[in-house]
Design a protein around this motif. Structure first.
Motif, PDB file in Angstrom:
ATOM      1  N   ARG A 166       9.576   9.990   3.308  1.00  0.00           N
ATOM      2  CA  ARG A 166       8.508  10.743   2.634  1.00  0.00           C
ATOM      3  C   ARG A 166       7.195  10.343   3.286  1.00  0.00           C
ATOM      4  N   TYR A 167       6.535  11.317   3.891  1.00  0.00           N
ATOM      5  CA  TYR A 167       5.332  11.054   4.697  1.00  0.00           C
ATOM      6  C   TYR A 167       4.211  11.933   4.151  1.00  0.00           C
ATOM      7  N   ASP A 168       3.228  11.304   3.516  1.00  0.00           N
ATOM      8  CA  ASP A 168       2.074  12.011   2.956  1.00  0.00           C
ATOM      9  C   ASP A 168       0.835  11.642   3.760  1.00  0.00           C
ATOM     10  N   VAL A 169       0.141  12.659   4.272  1.00  0.00           N
ATOM     11  CA  VAL A 169      -1.085  12.471   5.042  1.00  0.00           C
ATOM     12  C   VAL A 169      -2.234  13.133   4.285  1.00  0.00           C
ATOM     13  N   GLY A 170      -3.350  12.433   4.179  1.00  0.00           N
ATOM     14  CA  GLY A 170      -4.502  12.984   3.478  1.00  0.00           C
ATOM     15  C   GLY A 170      -5.797  12.698   4.220  1.00  0.00           C
ATOM     16  N   VAL A 171      -6.733  13.649   4.149  1.00  0.00           N
ATOM     17  CA  VAL A 171      -8.078  13.484   4.703  1.00  0.00           C
ATOM     18  C   VAL A 171      -9.053  13.599   3.540  1.00  0.00           C
ATOM     19  N   ASN A 172      -9.818  12.541   3.320  1.00  0.00           N
ATOM     20  CA  ASN A 172     -10.769  12.494   2.212  1.00  0.00           C
ATOM     21  C   ASN A 172     -12.191  12.519   2.757  1.00  0.00           C
ATOM     22  N   PHE A 173     -12.954  13.554   2.396  1.00  0.00           N
ATOM     23  CA  PHE A 173     -14.366  13.645   2.748  1.00  0.00           C
ATOM     24  C   PHE A 173     -15.180  13.187   1.539  1.00  0.00           C
ATOM     25  N   ASP A 174     -15.718  11.971   1.619  1.00  0.00           N
ATOM     26  CA  ASP A 174     -16.576  11.494   0.538  1.00  0.00           C
ATOM     27  C   ASP A 174     -17.997  12.039   0.681  1.00  0.00           C
ATOM     28  N   SER A 175     -18.504  12.097   1.895  1.00  0.00           N
ATOM     29  CA  SER A 175     -19.847  12.599   2.165  1.00  0.00           C
ATOM     30  C   SER A 175     -19.935  12.951   3.641  1.00  0.00           C
ATOM     31  N   GLN A 176     -21.146  13.290   4.068  1.00  0.00           N
ATOM     32  CA  GLN A 176     -21.339  13.633   5.473  1.00  0.00           C
ATOM     33  C   GLN A 176     -21.129  12.440   6.392  1.00  0.00           C
ATOM     34  N   THR A 177     -21.360  11.257   5.884  1.00  0.00           N
ATOM     35  CA  THR A 177     -21.331  10.056   6.717  1.00  0.00           C
ATOM     36  C   THR A 177     -20.185   9.110   6.381  1.00  0.00           C
ATOM     37  N   HIS A 178     -19.245   9.551   5.552  1.00  0.00           N
ATOM     38  CA  HIS A 178     -18.138   8.641   5.227  1.00  0.00           C
ATOM     39  C   HIS A 178     -16.921   9.429   4.760  1.00  0.00           C
ATOM     40  N   GLY A 179     -15.751   8.955   5.195  1.00  0.00           N
ATOM     41  CA  GLY A 179     -14.481   9.538   4.787  1.00  0.00           C
ATOM     42  C   GLY A 179     -13.337   8.653   5.235  1.00  0.00           C
ATOM     43  N   THR A 180     -12.133   8.993   4.827  1.00  0.00           N
ATOM     44  CA  THR A 180     -10.963   8.189   5.179  1.00  0.00           C
ATOM     45  C   THR A 180      -9.769   9.091   5.483  1.00  0.00           C
ATOM     46  N   ILE A 181      -8.934   8.592   6.397  1.00  0.00           N
ATOM     47  CA  ILE A 181      -7.619   9.181   6.653  1.00  0.00           C
ATOM     48  C   ILE A 181      -6.592   8.281   5.965  1.00  0.00           C
ATOM     49  N   VAL A 182      -5.851   8.828   5.036  1.00  0.00           N
ATOM     50  CA  VAL A 182      -4.907   8.037   4.242  1.00  0.00           C
ATOM     51  C   VAL A 182      -3.494   8.534   4.519  1.00  0.00           C
ATOM     52  N   GLN A 183      -2.589   7.601   4.767  1.00  0.00           N
ATOM     53  CA  GLN A 183      -1.179   7.928   4.996  1.00  0.00           C
ATOM     54  C   GLN A 183      -0.313   7.005   4.145  1.00  0.00           C
ATOM     55  N   GLN A 184       0.623   7.614   3.467  1.00  0.00           N
ATOM     56  CA  GLN A 184       1.577   6.856   2.665  1.00  0.00           C
ATOM     57  C   GLN A 184       2.983   7.214   3.133  1.00  0.00           C
ATOM     58  N   ILE A 185       3.698   6.208   3.597  1.00  0.00           N
ATOM     59  CA  ILE A 185       5.032   6.409   4.170  1.00  0.00           C
ATOM     60  C   ILE A 185       6.033   5.618   3.343  1.00  0.00           C
ATOM     61  N   GLU A 186       7.078   6.302   2.911  1.00  0.00           N
ATOM     62  CA  GLU A 186       8.127   5.657   2.125  1.00  0.00           C
ATOM     63  C   GLU A 186       9.481   6.020   2.718  1.00  0.00           C
ATOM     64  N   LEU A 187      10.288   5.018   2.990  1.00  0.00           N
ATOM     65  CA  LEU A 187      11.611   5.210   3.569  1.00  0.00           C
ATOM     66  C   LEU A 187      12.684   4.967   2.515  1.00  0.00           C
ATOM     67  N   SER A 188      13.770   5.705   2.625  1.00  0.00           N
ATOM     68  CA  SER A 188      14.869   5.496   1.689  1.00  0.00           C
ATOM     69  C   SER A 188      15.564   4.166   1.988  1.00  0.00           C
ATOM     70  N   GLU A 189      16.215   3.643   0.985  1.00  0.00           N
ATOM     71  CA  GLU A 189      16.901   2.355   1.142  1.00  0.00           C
ATOM     72  C   GLU A 189      18.053   2.466   2.130  1.00  0.00           C
ATOM     73  N   ARG A 190      18.737   3.612   2.156  1.00  0.00           N
ATOM     74  CA  ARG A 190      19.863   3.787   3.082  1.00  0.00           C
ATOM     75  C   ARG A 190      19.384   3.747   4.522  1.00  0.00           C
ATOM     76  N   LEU A 191      18.267   4.451   4.792  1.00  0.00           N
ATOM     77  CA  LEU A 191      17.749   4.468   6.153  1.00  0.00           C
ATOM     78  C   LEU A 191      17.293   3.080   6.577  1.00  0.00           C
ATOM     79  N   ALA A 192      16.624   2.380   5.680  1.00  0.00           N
ATOM     80  CA  ALA A 192      16.149   1.039   6.009  1.00  0.00           C
ATOM     81  C   ALA A 192      17.297   0.086   6.291  1.00  0.00           C
ATOM     82  N   ASN A 193      18.425   0.272   5.605  1.00  0.00           N
ATOM     83  CA  ASN A 193      19.563  -0.623   5.806  1.00  0.00           C
ATOM     84  C   ASN A 193      20.379  -0.238   7.037  1.00  0.00           C
ATOM     85  N   LEU A 194      20.510   1.069   7.303  1.00  0.00           N
ATOM     86  CA  LEU A 194      21.338   1.509   8.423  1.00  0.00           C
ATOM     87  C   LEU A 194      20.680   1.249   9.772  1.00  0.00           C
TER      88      LEU A 194
END
Length: 304
Positions: free
Chosen positions: A65-93
């Protein structure tokens, strides 16, 4: 010829007439009919399908599960946010490959002055700040299209996950008090192909990877087409936030327009307004009220 010999000859001819020697036919080779070969191939495909479906449904469903976000707080500040979650099966295999991939994400984030946080051994949160639109474009494209040395690429050839090409562009129009921005994003997710057997689809990419993109803005966020036409969806109830579900295995194109207040323009306008109001108050309003405290020049006596 004596009668006895004649009788013996007649008996011998009669035996030869009754004896029939069958014709010998050459042996024929054994040819399997084409229909039989096709049946065997179909049976093998069915066996393969029966073996792959449980693996695909149980072992691959919901792998990433890969979520990408772009947050514009103002003209001079913002963030690129990514949240990555892997299944337990994939992590083990494939623990080694997954660990190398997560390590490369952390390294790219640090290179762009970002931060990473491992909430669990299968989940990571990436935050990359930017100070303006140009820096957003540079960091976003730099993160998703990293440049690697040939030596590093050769070492990771065997364990590297599929590369996904992306390109983000941003056009900004200054309206003094606010910036009118137009964001465009192209994502090539064809590397995440479909697992199929001939014409039969076994697993679709969406069942393996769940990808989404979210845009958070101060106000006025609207989806648009390539020709500039606005797209109104029932799910877009907030004019500050837009979300897209990306289609794996396909080319994805999305565009949006939004407004970002300009503190520089607003501050400049306030300073100009204060200067004009001060001059008006000092030279127009106060003298009219008789509150002008400026010393008046005394009249000089006229010389004869």
């Amino acid at each position: 010829m004596s009668p006895r010999d004649r009788k013996i000859n007649e008996v011998t001819r009669a035996k030869d007439a009754r004896t029939v020697i069958p014709e010998q036919t050459p042996p024929t080779s054994i040819d399997f009919p084409l229909s039989l070969i096709e049946k065997v191939h179909r049976w093998l495909r069915r066996v393969r399908l029966l073996l792959l479906v449980p693996i695909a449904l149980l072992g691959l469903s919901g792998c990433v599960r890969y979520d990408v976000g772009v947050n514009f707080d103002s003209q001079t500040h913002g963030t690129i946010v990514q949240q990555i979650e892997l299944s337990e099966r994939l992590a083990n295999l494939s623990a080694g490959t997954v660990q190398d991939w997560l390590d490369s994400i952390e390294q790219r984030a640090r290179h762009l002055h970002g931060k990473t946080k491992r909430t669990t051994d299968r989940e990571i949160l990436v935050t990359i700040p930017f100070n303006n639109g140009a820096e957003l474009v540079e960091k976003f494209n730099g993160f998703f299209n990293p440049e690697e040395d040939s030596s590093q690429a050769g070492e990771r050839d065997g364990s590297q996950l599929p590369k996904l090409a992306s390109h983000l562009s941003l056009k900004q129009y200054n309206w003094i008090f606010a910036l009118h921005d137009r964001l465009s994003l192209d994502l090539d997710l064809r590397a995440l192909g479909t697992i199929s057997d001939g014409d039969r689809v076994i697993v679709t990419p969406d069942s393996i990877v769940d990808l989404s993109f979210q845009l958070n803005t101060p106000w006025g966020a609207t989806r648009v087409q390539a020709d500039g036409k606005k797209i109104d969806l029932a799910s877009d109830t907030d004019d500050r936030q837009l979300a897209w579900h990306l289609e794996a295995g396909q080319l994805n194109h999305l565009e949006a327009v939004f407004w970002v207040p300009s503190p520089i323009g607003i501050g400049t306008a306030l300073i100009v307004a204060l200067v004009i109001a001060g001059n008006f108050l000092k030279y127009r309003l106060l003298p009219a009220w008789g509150l002008d405290r400026r010393p008046r020049n005394p009249r000089r006596p006229q010389t004869p």
